[in-house]
Design an enzyme around this catalytic site. Sequence first.
Site, PDB file in Angstrom:
ATOM      1  N   PRO A 248       0.883-129.775  21.228  1.00  9.73           N
ATOM      2  CA  PRO A 248       0.533-129.763  22.103  1.00  9.73           C
ATOM      3  C   PRO A 248      -0.377-130.516  22.014  1.00  9.73           C
ATOM      4  CG  PRO A 248      -0.186-127.334  21.891  1.00  9.73           C
ATOM      5  CD  PRO A 248       0.933-127.650  20.230  1.00  9.73           C
ATOM      6  N   ASP A 249      -1.161-131.877  23.079  1.00 14.54           N
ATOM      7  CA  ASP A 249      -2.162-132.505  22.866  1.00 14.54           C
ATOM      8  C   ASP A 249      -3.483-131.286  23.187  1.00 14.54           C
ATOM      9  OD1 ASP A 249      -2.090-132.706  25.510  1.00 14.54           O
ATOM     10  OD2 ASP A 249      -1.715-134.547  25.919  1.00 14.54           O
ATOM     11  N   PHE A 250      -4.291-132.019  23.390  1.00 13.02           N
ATOM     12  CA  PHE A 250      -5.561-131.340  23.511  1.00 13.02           C
ATOM     13  C   PHE A 250      -5.663-131.468  24.972  1.00 13.02           C
ATOM     14  CE2 PHE A 250      -6.075-132.878  19.556  1.00 13.02           C
ATOM     15  CZ  PHE A 250      -6.569-132.060  18.917  1.00 13.02           C
ATOM     16  N   ARG A 251      -5.549-132.566  26.094  1.00 10.70           N
ATOM     17  CA  ARG A 251      -6.221-132.490  27.153  1.00 10.70           C
ATOM     18  C   ARG A 251      -4.723-132.386  28.176  1.00 10.70           C
ATOM     19  NH1 ARG A 251      -9.428-135.115  23.243  1.00 10.70           N
ATOM     20  NH2 ARG A 251     -11.838-133.935  23.418  1.00 10.70           N
TER      21      ARG A 251
ATOM     22  N   ASN B 247      -4.736-137.933  14.632  1.00 11.07           N
ATOM     23  CA  ASN B 247      -4.447-136.682  14.843  1.00 11.07           C
ATOM     24  C   ASN B 247      -4.645-135.547  13.278  1.00 11.07           C
ATOM     25  OD1 ASN B 247      -4.155-136.539  16.579  1.00 11.07           O
ATOM     26  ND2 ASN B 247      -1.412-137.610  16.024  1.00 11.07           N
TER      27      ASN B 247
ATOM     28  N   ASP C  83      -2.699-133.459  11.395  1.00 14.90           N
ATOM     29  CA  ASP C  83      -1.064-132.541  11.432  1.00 14.90           C
ATOM     30  C   ASP C  83      -0.204-133.504  10.615  1.00 14.90           C
ATOM     31  OD1 ASP C  83      -0.253-135.014  12.688  1.00 14.90           O
ATOM     32  OD2 ASP C  83       0.397-133.997  14.458  1.00 14.90           O
TER      33      ASP C  83
ATOM     34  N   HIS D  48      -9.474-137.837  11.975  1.00 17.29           N
ATOM     35  CA  HIS D  48     -10.679-136.809  12.064  1.00 17.29           C
ATOM     36  C   HIS D  48     -10.193-136.010  10.627  1.00 17.29           C
ATOM     37  CE1 HIS D  48     -11.168-137.533  16.956  1.00 17.29           C
ATOM     38  NE2 HIS D  48     -11.716-138.487  15.746  1.00 17.29           N
TER      39      HIS D  48
END
Length: 312
Positions: free
Chosen positions: A58-61, A132, A134, A151
Site C-alpha cells: 500500500p502507499d502511505f496517503r 521507496n 522496498d 529514504h
Amino acid sequence: MHHPIGEDEFERYWDKLEPDKILSSLDLHGVAKWIRSGKANNIVVMVGAGMSVSSGIPDFRSPGTGLYDNLQKYDLPYPEAIFDLNHFQTKPGAFNLLAKELYPGNFEATPAHYFVRLLHEKGLLLRCFTQNIDSLESQAGLSKDKIVAAHGNFDGAACIKCGAHADPESVRQTLELDGEPSCAKCGGLVKPNIVFFGEALPERFFTCAHNDMPKADLLVVLGTSLTVHPFAGLVGQVSNDTPRLLINREMVGQADPTFGPTFSGGFFNFGIGNTRDALFLGDCDDGVQQLVDLLDWGLEFDALLNKTSATL
Ligand code: OAD
C-alpha cells in the site's frame, strides 16, 4: 465559433500570447516525441509509493487504502509515529512489525519498475531517485549505481544508540521471529537503515541531486504525492526548459496559488503558461505501457517483463 478578427488571425494572435511550447503536446504523445527526437539522453526518474501499489504494497496517503489509514494494529499516537525516532526508542514494536511485513523478497517488481530498467538498457537513464524502501528497483534488475534510495532501505542496519553497523541478514531473521534486534556492542536498539522523520537523508542523495538534476533532459515522476521534502524539491531542480512528466493517480506538486508565481519554479505548472509539464492521470503501469507503445518499445518491454531479472 466566429471572431470579428477572423479565425486564422485570432489563432495567430493567441499563439503569440502563449509562450513557445518545449513539448509539442503536454501529454504522453509530446513526451514520446521528445524521446524519439533524441533530445532525452539523461532522463531522471523520481519514484514514490504509488509505483509499488500494483505489487501489493500500500502507499502511505491514499485515503482508505494507504498505510497511514490502516495503522490501527500498531497502536500509534499519530500515523507518522511509525517512522519517528522518539517513538521507536520507547516502542520499537510498531516499526519492527511493519519492517517484517515490508521486507524485500515478499513482493514482485511492477511493469513500471521494468520501464525504468528499459530506459537504462536504452542508455537513456541518468538516475532513478526513489523514496521507496522496498528495493523493487533493484529487483527489476537496475544496478545500484543508477539508484538513489533517498529514504534508505533494508540493505543495512545500525544501532540507534552507538551507531555500530549490524548485519542486515541477522536483523531480518530476528524480525521474522518477531524479536527485537539489538546491538551486539551496547545493547541499544537496532533499526534497518530506513530514514525516519527528522533524520538526515543519505549523503548520496545530496551529491547525486546536485550533480544530476541540472543535467536532466527529461524528468519522469511516478506515483508520489510530492509532500515529503527534500525529495519533493527535486522537481524544481531541473533546468527551466527541461520537460517534466507526472504519471500519478491524482494531480500533485502544484504551487499553492496563495504563494504567487514566484514559487512556481519548484512545482509543476499544469495551468496557464505551461510549456513543458506533461500529465498522465492514472496508474503508473498504464502510463508507462502507453508510453512504451508510443515509442514502439513494446517487444523489448515485453521481453523484459517475461525474463527473470539479471542486474545490468
Ligand atoms: P504517498 O502515499 O504520499 O503518495 C502516493 C501517490 O501515489 C498518491 O498521490 C497516490 O494518488 C498515487 N498512487 C497510488 N497508487 C497509484 C498507482 N497505482 N499509480 C499511480 N499513482 C498512484 O507516497 P510517497 O509520496 O511515496 O517516508 O510518500 C513519501 C514518503 O512519505 C515515503 O517515502 C514515506 C512516507 O512517510 C518514509 O518511508 C521515510
